[in-house]
Write a protein that holds these residues in place. Sequence first.
Motif, PDB file in Angstrom:
ATOM      1  N   SER A  89       0.783  -1.195  -0.171  1.00 30.65           N
ATOM      2  CA  SER A  89       0.058  -0.040  -0.155  1.00 30.65           C
ATOM      3  C   SER A  89       0.854   1.288   0.093  1.00 30.65           C
ATOM      4  O   SER A  89       0.490   2.192  -0.475  1.00 30.65           O
ATOM      5  N   PHE A  90       1.940   1.253   0.531  1.00 29.20           N
ATOM      6  CA  PHE A  90       2.682   2.533   0.697  1.00 29.20           C
ATOM      7  C   PHE A  90       3.329   3.024  -0.492  1.00 29.20           C
ATOM      8  O   PHE A  90       3.857   4.029  -0.884  1.00 29.20           O
ATOM      9  N   LEU A  91       3.592   2.006  -1.353  1.00 29.11           N
ATOM     10  CA  LEU A  91       4.189   2.312  -2.807  1.00 29.11           C
ATOM     11  C   LEU A  91       3.091   2.503  -4.039  1.00 29.11           C
ATOM     12  O   LEU A  91       3.473   2.743  -5.003  1.00 29.11           O
ATOM     13  N   LYS A  92       1.665   2.344  -3.470  1.00 33.14           N
ATOM     14  CA  LYS A  92       0.720   2.366  -4.689  1.00 33.14           C
ATOM     15  C   LYS A  92       0.779   3.708  -5.066  1.00 33.14           C
ATOM     16  O   LYS A  92       0.492   3.821  -6.486  1.00 33.14           O
ATOM     17  N   ASN A  93       0.902   4.876  -4.463  1.00 39.62           N
ATOM     18  CA  ASN A  93       0.647   6.219  -5.140  1.00 39.62           C
ATOM     19  C   ASN A  93       2.100   6.855  -5.259  1.00 39.62           C
ATOM     20  O   ASN A  93       1.990   8.082  -5.439  1.00 39.62           O
ATOM     21  N   VAL A  94       3.028   6.201  -5.191  1.00 38.25           N
ATOM     22  CA  VAL A  94       4.418   6.502  -5.310  1.00 38.25           C
ATOM     23  C   VAL A  94       4.813   6.654  -6.687  1.00 38.25           C
ATOM     24  O   VAL A  94       4.834   5.547  -7.264  1.00 38.25           O
ATOM     25  N   SER A  95       5.557   7.429  -7.174  1.00 35.98           N
ATOM     26  CA  SER A  95       5.977   7.448  -8.599  1.00 35.98           C
ATOM     27  C   SER A  95       7.555   7.287  -8.662  1.00 35.98           C
ATOM     28  O   SER A  95       8.304   7.830  -7.563  1.00 35.98           O
ATOM     29  N   PRO A  96       8.054   6.559  -9.539  1.00 34.06           N
ATOM     30  CA  PRO A  96       9.516   6.196  -9.494  1.00 34.06           C
ATOM     31  C   PRO A  96      10.399   7.586  -9.548  1.00 34.06           C
ATOM     32  O   PRO A  96       9.921   8.492 -10.244  1.00 34.06           O
ATOM     33  N   PHE A  97      11.544   7.428  -9.105  1.00 36.87           N
ATOM     34  CA  PHE A  97      12.270   8.759  -9.109  1.00 36.87           C
ATOM     35  C   PHE A  97      13.204   8.595 -10.288  1.00 36.87           C
ATOM     36  O   PHE A  97      13.556   7.605 -10.754  1.00 36.87           O
ATOM     37  N   ASN A  98      13.093   9.637 -11.094  1.00 30.93           N
ATOM     38  CA  ASN A  98      14.058   9.692 -12.416  1.00 30.93           C
ATOM     39  C   ASN A  98      15.282  10.900 -11.970  1.00 30.93           C
ATOM     40  O   ASN A  98      14.947  12.054 -11.578  1.00 30.93           O
ATOM     41  N   GLY A  99      16.435  10.252 -12.382  1.00 32.99           N
ATOM     42  CA  GLY A  99      17.475  11.201 -12.155  1.00 32.99           C
ATOM     43  C   GLY A  99      18.688  10.434 -11.305  1.00 32.99           C
ATOM     44  O   GLY A  99      18.390   9.084 -11.081  1.00 32.99           O
ATOM     45  N   THR A 100      19.810  11.096 -10.996  1.00 35.50           N
ATOM     46  CA  THR A 100      20.732  10.681 -10.146  1.00 35.50           C
ATOM     47  C   THR A 100      20.290  10.363  -8.554  1.00 35.50           C
ATOM     48  O   THR A 100      19.779  11.297  -8.068  1.00 35.50           O
ATOM     49  N   ILE A 101      20.520   9.001  -8.182  1.00 36.13           N
ATOM     50  CA  ILE A 101      20.108   8.918  -6.878  1.00 36.13           C
ATOM     51  C   ILE A 101      21.346   9.310  -6.164  1.00 36.13           C
ATOM     52  O   ILE A 101      22.555   8.951  -6.253  1.00 36.13           O
ATOM     53  N   ARG A 102      20.973  10.158  -4.948  1.00 34.44           N
ATOM     54  CA  ARG A 102      22.109  10.605  -4.174  1.00 34.44           C
ATOM     55  C   ARG A 102      21.582  10.201  -2.554  1.00 34.44           C
ATOM     56  O   ARG A 102      20.236   9.854  -2.448  1.00 34.44           O
ATOM     57  N   THR A 103      22.537  10.221  -1.950  1.00 35.07           N
ATOM     58  CA  THR A 103      22.317  10.142  -0.238  1.00 35.07           C
ATOM     59  C   THR A 103      21.546  11.041   0.337  1.00 35.07           C
ATOM     60  O   THR A 103      22.249  12.076   0.384  1.00 35.07           O
ATOM     61  N   SER A 104      20.479  10.849   0.969  1.00 30.18           N
ATOM     62  CA  SER A 104      19.712  11.770   1.530  1.00 30.18           C
ATOM     63  C   SER A 104      20.152  11.614   3.030  1.00 30.18           C
ATOM     64  O   SER A 104      20.608  10.547   3.422  1.00 30.18           O
ATOM     65  N   GLN A 105      19.397  12.582   3.865  1.00 35.87           N
ATOM     66  CA  GLN A 105      19.596  12.517   5.315  1.00 35.87           C
ATOM     67  C   GLN A 105      19.063  11.474   5.762  1.00 35.87           C
ATOM     68  O   GLN A 105      19.549  10.294   6.706  1.00 35.87           O
ATOM     69  N   ALA A 106      17.966  10.898   5.551  1.00 33.17           N
ATOM     70  CA  ALA A 106      17.564   9.528   5.722  1.00 33.17           C
ATOM     71  C   ALA A 106      18.200   8.260   5.350  1.00 33.17           C
ATOM     72  O   ALA A 106      18.207   7.299   5.993  1.00 33.17           O
ATOM     73  N   PHE A 107      18.751   8.390   4.253  1.00 32.17           N
ATOM     74  CA  PHE A 107      19.510   7.287   3.628  1.00 32.17           C
ATOM     75  C   PHE A 107      20.835   6.913   4.564  1.00 32.17           C
ATOM     76  O   PHE A 107      21.508   6.069   4.560  1.00 32.17           O
ATOM     77  N   ARG A 108      21.259   8.368   5.223  1.00 32.02           N
ATOM     78  CA  ARG A 108      22.328   8.252   6.086  1.00 32.02           C
ATOM     79  C   ARG A 108      21.945   7.682   7.514  1.00 32.02           C
ATOM     80  O   ARG A 108      22.945   6.955   8.211  1.00 32.02           O
TER      81      ARG A 108
END
Length: 483
Positions: free
Chosen positions: A255-274
């Motif tokens: 369910s949490f991915l149903k209304n999410v669109s794929p990310f287009n572009g260069t994937i970078r490290t965000s604060q959450a990913f850190r």
Amino acid sequence: MEIWDSSDQTWTSLEEAVLQEATSYKWRCKTQDPFQLHMQGIPLPMVKVGDDWTGTIETPFQCGTVRFTLISNETKEISQFIYPDNRKMLLQDYEQMLADILEEGMICFQAEGLERDVTASGRTNKPSYLQWQYIKNNMLRLRKIFKLIENNPIRVLKREDRLLKKEQVKTVTQRTASWIERYGQRYGWTQNSMPNHIQTNKAEETYQTYENQVVLTQLLQLRQLLLQYRGSDLEEMESEAQEYLDWISFWLTRSFLKNVSPFNGTIRTSQAFRKHPYYKEWFKWFQSLYEFQNVSFDMDQSLGLKDTYDIYEIWAYLQVVKVLRELDLIENYQGLFVKEEERFFLSLGKNKESRMKLKGEGYLTFQRLIQNNSKPFYTYTQRMIPDITIEYKDEMVIFDPKYRVDSNIPNALAEMHKYRDGIIQRETGERVVTGVYILTPRQATYSEEKDFYSKEYQEKYGMGAFLFKPGSTMDEFRSWMER
């Protein structure tokens, strides 16, 4: 029911015994009645000695829960746990070996200065056997990480102005009143009635965040990658890839991915990913996924990478290469690579002799084939394929990587005598092997085994053992090579 504890030199009850895999244990049971002992439902052989029933339990080379059944006048079941053998490597050791293989292969490739028509830098989504091994060994961990993210996904409150029917409006703020005064007549507002529609600011939780977009994008990329593995000619890989594809198809319906669109572009490290405990592990998993293509490995290459001990042999060989390279003893690296269809591969397959020229008159060989008709060395007994050999003029030193030493170091070294005695120089008829050494990730367990790792023993007898463990410095081996 008692087990003999060799470490404490005492008998202990089966319930309290600490069992280790790939180990033999003596047991005894005092009873005058007829008696049987089953392990996992299989009866074990036993003999009657005086008042005791005795026998031997051989634990498998697997850890986990095991069930013993004692059958006499009444039946009793005992659940025990078999602990991992300390000879086994950890998952991080396994991953370290793969990373070391790629790193040393890349350094040697650059040192040779071959044509650059090989995938030699950056990250790529192209399939490789090493990458498949990473997926196979870490897919279960990814499933656990995804479950944790699904239970607690990152979400934000998104506020936006919406035009709602008047009965749907729950709160009226000063901003709402200002809008009614300005635009209300357009929607039926009079002094006696409210407008039919009212614009209000509504806050909604949304999962449309950068991190969830990246999760979705990486799942889609992994699905495309697995489709390529599913199309391989290897039946085992095909079935496992299909299983993983089924997992991903299920994840994409969450369910949490149903209304999410794929990310287009260069994937970078965000604060959450850190810093986020779950998203950080997810990001690291995919970072590692694309590190397995610095030097190409084709799935048509028979590299024998299905088992840890095969990888350990290749890793140990490349560690020997590394030491020789750092001592500036390698003349060229061409024997380390093979070119097929304008691409280069590490040439380290089982029974595929890989030979490198050393400075002077020396050679370093992986899987050296020696038999009764080979030159300049031959064997008068059986065909021999030592894993790693260094030849210099009419002398040879042999290294045998032993990921698992089946019983102990002395027995493993005793087997090495076949190389010392059985390999002959064809022209002179002289024995040529001057040293035989075991490479093992295992520390000396018993005091009498420590001599095999010592400089004095190795120099006196021309044989011994070196500690070759991922992450270790291997200073003793480096010193030996310098001498």
